[in-house]
Design an enzyme around this catalytic site. Structure first.
Site, short mmCIF file in Angstrom:
data_model
loop_
_atom_site.label_atom_id
_atom_site.label_comp_id
_atom_site.label_asym_id
_atom_site.label_seq_id
_atom_site.Cartn_x
_atom_site.Cartn_y
_atom_site.Cartn_z
N ASN A 230 -6.60 -1.20 1.49
CA ASN A 230 -6.50 -0.70 0.11
C ASN A 230 -7.86 -0.19 -0.39
O ASN A 230 -8.29 -0.52 -1.50
CB ASN A 230 -5.94 -1.78 -0.81
CG ASN A 230 -5.51 -1.23 -2.16
OD1 ASN A 230 -5.27 -0.03 -2.31
ND2 ASN A 230 -5.40 -2.10 -3.16
N GLU B 78 -5.35 2.71 5.22
CA GLU B 78 -5.71 3.10 3.86
C GLU B 78 -7.20 2.83 3.59
O GLU B 78 -7.56 2.22 2.58
CB GLU B 78 -4.82 2.41 2.82
CG GLU B 78 -4.72 3.22 1.54
CD GLU B 78 -3.74 2.65 0.53
OE1 GLU B 78 -3.68 3.21 -0.57
OE2 GLU B 78 -3.03 1.66 0.83
N ASP C 166 0.95 -0.42 8.21
CA ASP C 166 1.75 -0.46 6.98
C ASP C 166 2.86 0.58 7.15
O ASP C 166 2.63 1.77 7.03
CB ASP C 166 0.85 -0.13 5.79
CG ASP C 166 1.60 -0.14 4.47
OD1 ASP C 166 2.84 -0.30 4.48
OD2 ASP C 166 0.94 0.03 3.42
N ASN D 227 5.60 0.70 5.26
CA ASN D 227 6.18 1.00 3.94
C ASN D 227 7.71 0.96 3.92
O ASN D 227 8.35 1.69 3.16
CB ASN D 227 5.67 2.36 3.43
CG ASN D 227 4.42 2.21 2.57
OD1 ASN D 227 4.38 1.37 1.68
ND2 ASN D 227 3.40 2.99 2.87
N HIS E 258 -2.77 -6.37 0.44
CA HIS E 258 -2.10 -6.73 1.68
C HIS E 258 -2.86 -7.90 2.34
O HIS E 258 -4.05 -8.10 2.08
CB HIS E 258 -2.09 -5.57 2.67
CG HIS E 258 -1.29 -4.38 2.24
ND1 HIS E 258 -0.09 -4.04 2.82
CD2 HIS E 258 -1.52 -3.46 1.29
CE1 HIS E 258 0.39 -2.95 2.26
NE2 HIS E 258 -0.47 -2.57 1.32
#
Length: 275
Positions: A11, A37, A163, A165, A267
């Site tokens: 993140n 990310e 990730d 999603n 996360h």
């Protein structure tokens, strides 16, 4: 011998480092760590992780490969490893997404009893029903499915970490009833996962295979409200392994922070030990 792989959406690598990511990294027992990310250029990722790399991309500490995003401040994936990769690949052969900073894979040679394995870091797009974001996510999924088919039938060992999603089943998010019509838990997205994992697929959801009946273990919690404190999370961070390699997985854990204030990302790292 064992091979430990960790995956985590940071993140934003700069924010994660400010909040304590390097302290976590210093104690990690992983051999390979996949990051998603990063929201940074390759040089910025290198700078942020400099202390762990001992001052260089191929320093005495971790070895780094990364795929920066074409759009500044978005996406970005990377892989850290104790030993250098013998080859890397950025993207999976789709012109729309190959420079988006959403996929990188690194091949590591056999060492002792550990076979050669290709480890990938994936950041699958998030979506929003009825918008171009969802259409883009679905185009990505369609293109990536072909890549999974090719890799899964290659006869080689692969692990795709990241990730994704998408929460696959009702066990994979706390409030599944309230999210049935939202991106991330759509029936079509869940069916897409069904198409390549499970008894007839070439891939195995390693954490679910080792924790077949458990709610979660969740890997993402919103920063809003009391989601973390109430464990109202989503399991969207996966390690998908080709079936032969998945059989080597003996232990899997989500490294959930002890308290809200100790989180350095929304996360948590997902770690699997393969033997």
């Amino acid at each position: 011998m064992s091979h430990t792989i960790t995956s985590v959406n940071v993140n934003g690598i700069r924010a994660a480092v400010r909040k304590g990511m390097l302290d976590w990294l210093a104690t990690s027992g992983a051999d390979v760590i996949c990051l998603q990310e990063t929201r940074a250029t390759d040089d910025e990722v290198l700078s942020c992780l400099g202390p762990a790399l001992d001052g260089g991309r191929q320093g005495a500490g971790w070895h780094l490969v990364s795929a920066e995003p074409s759009v500044k401040g978005r996406n970005g994936v990377a892989i850290l490893s104790r030993t250098p990769a013998e080859s890397i690949r950025i993207g999976f052969g789709d012109a729309e997404f190959d420079d988006s900073g959403r996929y990188i894979e690194a091949r590591y040679p056999a060492v002792g009893a550990d076979p050669a394995v290709t480890v990938a870091s994936l950041y699958l797009p998030s979506g929003e029903v009825g918008t171009e974001k969802q259409a883009s996510k679905e185009r990505f999924m369609a293109a990536f499915a072909h890549h999974l088919d090719v890799s899964g039938s290659s006869g080689e060992h692969h692990v795709v970490c990241g990730d994704w999603n998408i929460a696959h089943t009702e066990l994979d998010l706390k409030n599944w009833k309230g999210n049935r019509t939202k991106s991330g838990f759509l029936a079509s997205e869940r069916a897409w996962l069904d198409s390549f994992i499970g008894e007839t697929g070439a891939w195995t959801d390693v954490v679910r295979a080792l924790h077949p009946d458990q709610d979660g273990p969740y890997s993402w919690w919103s920063y809003r409200g009391k989601a973390f404190d109430n464990d109202a999370g989503w399991r969207i961070d996966y390690q998908m392994a080709t079936t032969d390699y998945a059989d080597r997985a003996k232990d899997a854990v989500v490294e959930r922070a002890d308290s809200y204030d100790l989180r350095w990302s929304d996360h948590a790292p997902v770690t699997v030990v393969y033997r």
